[in-house]
Scaffold this motif. Structure first.
Motif, PDB file in Angstrom:
ATOM      1  N   UNK A  96     -29.740  69.920 -13.556  1.00 15.22           N
ATOM      2  CA  UNK A  96     -28.561  69.918 -14.418  1.00 15.22           C
ATOM      3  C   UNK A  96     -28.207  68.472 -14.750  1.00 15.22           C
ATOM      4  N   UNK A  97     -28.018  68.194 -16.047  1.00 12.45           N
ATOM      5  CA  UNK A  97     -27.694  66.846 -16.518  1.00 12.45           C
ATOM      6  C   UNK A  97     -26.318  66.889 -17.176  1.00 12.45           C
ATOM      7  N   UNK A  98     -25.396  66.013 -16.760  1.00 16.62           N
ATOM      8  CA  UNK A  98     -24.066  66.007 -17.380  1.00 16.62           C
ATOM      9  C   UNK A  98     -24.102  65.384 -18.768  1.00 16.62           C
ATOM     10  N   UNK A  99     -23.547  66.091 -19.737  1.00 16.15           N
ATOM     11  CA  UNK A  99     -23.467  65.575 -21.098  1.00 16.15           C
ATOM     12  C   UNK A  99     -22.133  64.869 -21.320  1.00 16.15           C
ATOM     13  N   UNK A 100     -22.139  63.907 -22.215  1.00 15.48           N
ATOM     14  CA  UNK A 100     -20.914  63.204 -22.589  1.00 15.48           C
ATOM     15  C   UNK A 100     -20.018  64.111 -23.416  1.00 15.48           C
ATOM     16  N   UNK A 101     -18.715  63.910 -23.272  1.00 16.78           N
ATOM     17  CA  UNK A 101     -17.734  64.615 -24.087  1.00 16.78           C
ATOM     18  C   UNK A 101     -17.833  64.128 -25.523  1.00 16.78           C
ATOM     19  N   UNK A 102     -17.404  64.958 -26.481  1.00 14.15           N
ATOM     20  CA  UNK A 102     -17.511  64.575 -27.891  1.00 14.15           C
ATOM     21  C   UNK A 102     -16.696  63.326 -28.194  1.00 14.15           C
ATOM     22  N   UNK A 103     -15.622  63.073 -27.457  1.00  7.33           N
ATOM     23  CA  UNK A 103     -14.832  61.868 -27.679  1.00  7.33           C
ATOM     24  C   UNK A 103     -15.432  60.647 -26.982  1.00  7.33           C
ATOM     25  N   UNK A 104     -16.581  60.824 -26.320  1.00  5.14           N
ATOM     26  CA  UNK A 104     -17.299  59.715 -25.687  1.00  5.14           C
ATOM     27  C   UNK A 104     -18.643  59.443 -26.363  1.00  5.14           C
ATOM     28  N   UNK A 105     -18.916  60.129 -27.470  1.00  4.66           N
ATOM     29  CA  UNK A 105     -20.288  60.182 -27.983  1.00  4.66           C
ATOM     30  C   UNK A 105     -20.404  59.649 -29.404  1.00  4.66           C
ATOM     31  N   UNK A 106     -21.626  59.176 -29.719  1.00  8.45           N
ATOM     32  CA  UNK A 106     -22.047  58.934 -31.101  1.00  8.45           C
ATOM     33  C   UNK A 106     -22.880  60.121 -31.555  1.00  8.45           C
ATOM     34  N   UNK A 107     -22.573  60.628 -32.741  1.00  8.54           N
ATOM     35  CA  UNK A 107     -23.375  61.709 -33.286  1.00  8.54           C
ATOM     36  C   UNK A 107     -22.992  61.902 -34.748  1.00  8.54           C
ATOM     37  N   UNK A 108     -23.455  62.992 -35.335  1.00  4.23           N
ATOM     38  CA  UNK A 108     -23.069  63.370 -36.693  1.00  4.23           C
ATOM     39  C   UNK A 108     -23.105  64.889 -36.779  1.00  4.23           C
ATOM     40  N   UNK A 109     -22.504  65.429 -37.816  1.00  8.03           N
ATOM     41  CA  UNK A 109     -22.387  66.883 -37.927  1.00  8.03           C
ATOM     42  C   UNK A 109     -21.981  67.223 -39.356  1.00  8.03           C
ATOM     43  N   UNK A 110     -22.225  68.464 -39.742  1.00  7.54           N
ATOM     44  CA  UNK A 110     -21.848  68.926 -41.077  1.00  7.54           C
ATOM     45  C   UNK A 110     -20.763  69.998 -40.984  1.00  7.54           C
TER      46      UNK A 110
END
Length: 961
Positions: free
Chosen positions: A423-437
């Motif tokens: 199990x790998x902990x993922x970053x919260x969306x307010x801690x992350x760089x990304x993009x989305x539509x």
């Protein structure tokens, strides 16, 4: 329920029964003074000030950043308020087409989940803590195996995603390992809609309705105003034509088995079973000239169908029909034919979840079959929880251990992580760089507001490691995706995209799909036979997403667990909804725990009586019954995924109910008002085109009173609020926004059971339908800020007072907790914190340090024994006044916006200064239908309302018949 110790005490050596003489008393007094002085001395710890202040950071001053929040794979643009590096509040982004400046309750609650102490913080191997170095070694070993056989047996499972960067990375992964496969799982997806589009057009196009351009809207088991990625956009479109001052007031027809927010706002609503709703679609198509069979619609629906078919014909080009997930693929295809024939205002776009090469994901069913057959050796699951939210009959949890290498990445060590080897902990969306539509294809960037609170990684970094890029950063990966878009001046383009929170001109272009094909319709279903060989009653079970927890991914969010469901007002759980006639026939009452069984699966749930259901239909919400959600969400409610079918995910055609003999209290914060006299007095409703036309503006009562004269503004302001009940869709965004802005505490289920909820804003629900019908209206109720406030003269310590701007204020450090003000308030908008709900006696883990990061420093965190209430967000008023003073100007007419006002997707709430002649609120208060709640009491409230307006079809009364 455990007994609560109202006044906990501890033994003290000075509280002894023997009398205390004068010498001893003076000694105790001296000791107390000395200890008090010591507590005010300089702390012993060393503190270190900033040597170099971070850029743009001024202690205590707020910064605002644009970002995007995902929901079911689609983005909603927001502006996040950050103080001293802590994100504390979320507002909508006016530039983003999915939010248009508003929020929903999921967006508002995202900031609380950031500080959740139950978030996953470490790498786990077989449930034990391990290191990232060990994980990297495992990756290297698995990569050698995948390269040797081109990825055969390797699978990636994601949730629904429209991230251009993630899709690009998945495409690269599939090129690196040609025999690997990508699967996607959306527990709240609509497979019938995709199949229906394929039937109609030969390809799975997505429909984007334009409610702002529709005059006639027919919803067939659909809920465009309900919770979901498009709620804010649809809400704004709905509101565009629901003001009585407009000449093109829209009309909504709703046919549904279960009450919904859209059905509540409909001008005509009829409760029908799912099969009957499909026949309504057949009737509409036949009336428009489709060569289809005769419909078998029930007699009670005939006149309404006749009225709507006439409306559809009269409003060609401005009429829209929407089909919901519970209907068949053939019905969806038929609705596409109806909309194309009527030139409906909607766009068709290509699916967004495709790699750059056009590869679409395979289904979770195919993955489960391959797992069961031993064809999967390695599986990586990113941001999903299929061990919980797949149908039990699919058997995913049982098949998953057949894979040798099982890696789960998520923000929580949930039910699926329990079955994984890693199990790998993922970053919260307010801690992350990304993009989305967004749903219409508009792309936007996701930027972090805070450095990760734990050592986590993003989904982009995880996928990069799978192709050997161990040092890749999300920031660089996202920039790589958009570098060609930015051209030669990429850095300026990038900065502008981050600033705006949206990438200009990135919406998906509408496609010309051509003439849709009429589907081959099966014969009308025969009348359902209810009952089995054991004599158990059988009903159709309609499944719906939970309006507060969505698919269950928000289960550990305390704000959402305690947020009242819009129509039932239930909190901390879900219940089986039953029609009163069905409950009476089965001998069941509200609170009875029953066993719900279907196809070898069963769950137990309490019964909640709901008169708005279609007869012979029951309903249960998904998203509850989590086993490993965290300290807040585990063990709350009933897991309806157990009953779900693979082929019919939204409708269980036949379930049997059996009483268990047990009862369970259903926690609700209030009841739906159904008494006709109360509804007429408290919630006026007017119908356009009827003799009872909208009245002129109702005058605020000026009869003589023993109260002091109306307070005159002595600071040049007179703050007031007006709420348009025609526009309110009951979505609860305002409730959670108020909670986030004003540090409103959560009390927990035990305290709710005692009637002690703390929300400063509630949304009352009124049923103004006739007998056998249901037509609901919503009325948000904050503090009325009465000019003749009954709470003020009864307070013995003057804690309830007026300020110069007309606000009814509560001075917390004066309040001694008599609760006289609460007893004297006719609107019941005051809340008393019997315990330190936010100050030492928090529910569950809400008192842990991480949650303190969310608190708004501009608002006091109240201690035990204090009365609380809405303040019109006085901290925002004060900030605007201070800014105006610094700049040597007056506060603008509409400069101050309350938290509830900003959140509202339909702009139903208007706030402003009555002393400003060009203020919007002055215009709203002069519109027809303006009224004050309980005006006859003479309280002169500053919070007033506009009456609910409905637009029934001519010669056809409002409601369902």
């Amino acid at each position: 329920m455990p007994q609560v110790n109202e006044l906990p005490t501890v033994a003290s050596p000075v509280m002894e029964p023997a009398p205390i003489d004068r010498r001893k008393a003076l000694g105790l007094l001296a000791a107390g003074i000395a200890s008090g002085l010591a507590s005010c001395s300089k702390p012993a710890e060393t503190i270190i000030p900033y040597v170099a202040m971070p850029e743009r950071l001024v202690p205590g001053e707020a910064l605002h950043f644009a970002t995007t929040l995902p929901l079911s794979g689609y983005g909603r643009g927001v502006i996040v308020k950050s103080i001293d590096g802590r994100p504390i509040k979320i507002e909508g982004n006016l530039r983003h087409p999915a939010s248009l400046g508003a929020t929903d309750l999921f967006a508002e609650a995202t900031v609380l989940s950031l500080y959740d102490p139950d978030r996953s913080a470490v790498v786990l191997r077989d449930g034990a803590i391990t290191s990232y170095e060990a994980l990297q070694q495992a990756f290297l070993g698995e990569q050698q195996h995948m390269r040797a056989n081109d990825g055969e047996g390797f699978r990636v499972l994601t949730g629904p995603t429209t991230s251009p960067t993630l899709l690009r990375q998945i495409g690269e992964l599939l090129r690196t390992y040609p025999k690997a496969r990508w699967h996607s799982h959306d527990p709240l997806g609509d497979p019938a809609a995709e199949a229906g589009a394929t039937l109609a057009f030969g390809r799975p196009l997505h429909a984007i309705p334009r409610l702002d351009k529709a005059r006639i809207i027919v919803v067939l088991d659909a809920d465009p105003l309900g919770a979901g990625p498009d709620q804010m956009r649809n809400g704004r479109g709905f509101a565009a034509h629901r003001r009585p001052t407009t000449s093109d007031f829209s009309r909504i027809y709703a046919f549904e088995p279960v009450p919904s927010l859209t059905g509540a706002k409909a001008d005509h609503r009829l409760a029908l079973g799912t099969n009957e709703i499909g026949e309504v679609a057949v009737a509409i198509a036949r009336a428009q000239g489709a060569a289809v069979r005769e419909p078998a619609i029930p007699e009670r629906a005939r006149s309404l169908v006749t009225a709507l078919t006439k409306d559809l014909a009269d409003h060609r080009g401005a009429a829209l029909v929407l089909a919901g997930p519970g209907l068949t693929a053939e019905t969806h295809a038929l609705v596409h034919w109806i909309n194309t024939h009527g030139q409906a205002p909607l766009d068709l776009i290509e699916p967004l979840a495709r790699t750059p090469e056009g590869r679409a994901p395979a289904s979770i069913s195919e993955l489960t079959a391959d797992l069961a057959a031993g064809k999967v050796t390695q599986i990586v699951m990113i941001g999903v929880n299929p061990a919980y939210d797949t149908p039990a009959e699919l058997g995913f949890a049982a098949a998953l251990p057949n894979a040798r290498f099982r890696l789960h990445a998520g923000c929580y060590a949930n039910e699926t992580a329990e079955l994984a080897t890693w199990h790998v902990p993922l970053s919260h969306v307010l801690e992350s760089w990304s993009d989305i539509r967004a749903r219409d294809g508009t792309a936007s960037l996701i930027q972090p507001l805070i450095r990760p609170l734990h050592r986590t990684m993003t989904d982009h970094e995880l996928l990069a490691r799978l192709v050997g890029q161990a040092d890749a950063r999300s920031y660089d990966l996202v920039r790589e995706t958009w570098r060609s878009q930015g051209g030669a001046d990429f850095e300026n383009w990038w900065s502008q995209a981050l600033h705006d929170g949206v990438i200009a001109n990135s919406a998906a272009p509408p496609v010309s799909a051509g003439e849709p094909v009429l589907p081959a319709l099966a014969d009308a279903a025969p009348k359902d036979e209810h009952g089995d060989e054991q004599g158990h009653e059988r009903l159709a079970l309609v499944l719906r997403p939970d309006p507060c927890l969505w698919d269950g991914s928000f289960a550990n969010n305390a704000w959402l667990q305690e947020c009242p469901k819009p129509l039932s007002k239930q909190v901390w759980g879900n219940a089986l909804l039953l029609h009163p006639d069905d409950a009476r026939r089965l001998g069941m009452a509200g609170g009875d725990v029953v066993t719900i069984a279907s196809r070898g699966q069963h769950v137990q749930a309490p019964v909640l009586i709901e008169p708005g259901l279609a007869p012979r239909s029951a309903s249960l919400t998904l998203g509850m019954g989590r086993r490993k959600a965290g300290a807040i969400g585990s063990g709350v409610g009933v897991d309806a995924y157990v009953l779900r079918g693979v082929d019919s995910p939204w409708l269980v055609p036949s379930v049997s109910l059996a009483r268990t003999g047990r009862r369970q209290a259903i926690l609700t914060t209030q009841n739906v008002v159904r008494r006709p006299d109360d509804v007429r007095e408290l919630f006026p409703v007017h119908q356009l085109g009827k003799p009872q036309a909208l009245p002129k503006t109702l005058a605020i009562d000026d009869r003589p009173s023993l109260m002091p004269e109306r307070p005159r503004p002595d600071n040049g302001h007179a703050w007031a609020m007006t709420i348009d009940t025609s526009l309110c869709i009951g979505c609860n965004a305002c409730v959670v926004a108020c909670q986030a802005e004003n540090n409103v505490p959560v009390v927990g289920p035990e305290e709710v059971a005692r009637g002690r909820d703390m929300h400063w804003l509630r949304v009352d629900v009124y049923d103004h339908g006739g007998s056998g019908d249901q037509q609901l209206g919503f009325q948000p109720v904050p503090c009325m800020h009465c000019e003749h406030a009954p709470c003020e003269p009864v307070c013995p310590v003057a804690a309830s007072v007026h300020d110069g701007g007309g606000l009814n204020l509560q001075v917390y450090n004066r309040c001694v907790g008599t609760r006289f003000c609460e007893a004297n308030c006719p609107y019941k908008v005051r809340r008393f914190n019997f315990f330190g709900y936010a100050d030492g006696q928090e529910y569950a883990n809400l008192g842990l340090d991480p949650y303190r990061g969310q608190k708004n420093p501009e608002v006091t965190v109240r201690a035990r024994g204090v009365m609380e209430k809405c303040t019109y967000c006085v901290q925002r008023i004060s900030a605007a006044e201070r800014a105006a003073d610094r700049e040597g100007r007056q506060v603008g007419a509409d400069e101050v916006h309350t938290a509830c006002q900003n959140a509202c997707p339909t702009q139903a709430i208007t706030f402003g200064d009555l002393q400003q002649p060009d203020a919007s609120i002055l215009r709203r208060r002069t519109e027809p239908g303006h009224y004050a709640l309980l005006a006859h009491l003479g309280t002169r409230p500053r919070t007033t309302y506009l009456a609910d307006v409905r637009n029934p079809a001519p010669d056809h009364g409002g409601g369902g018949t």
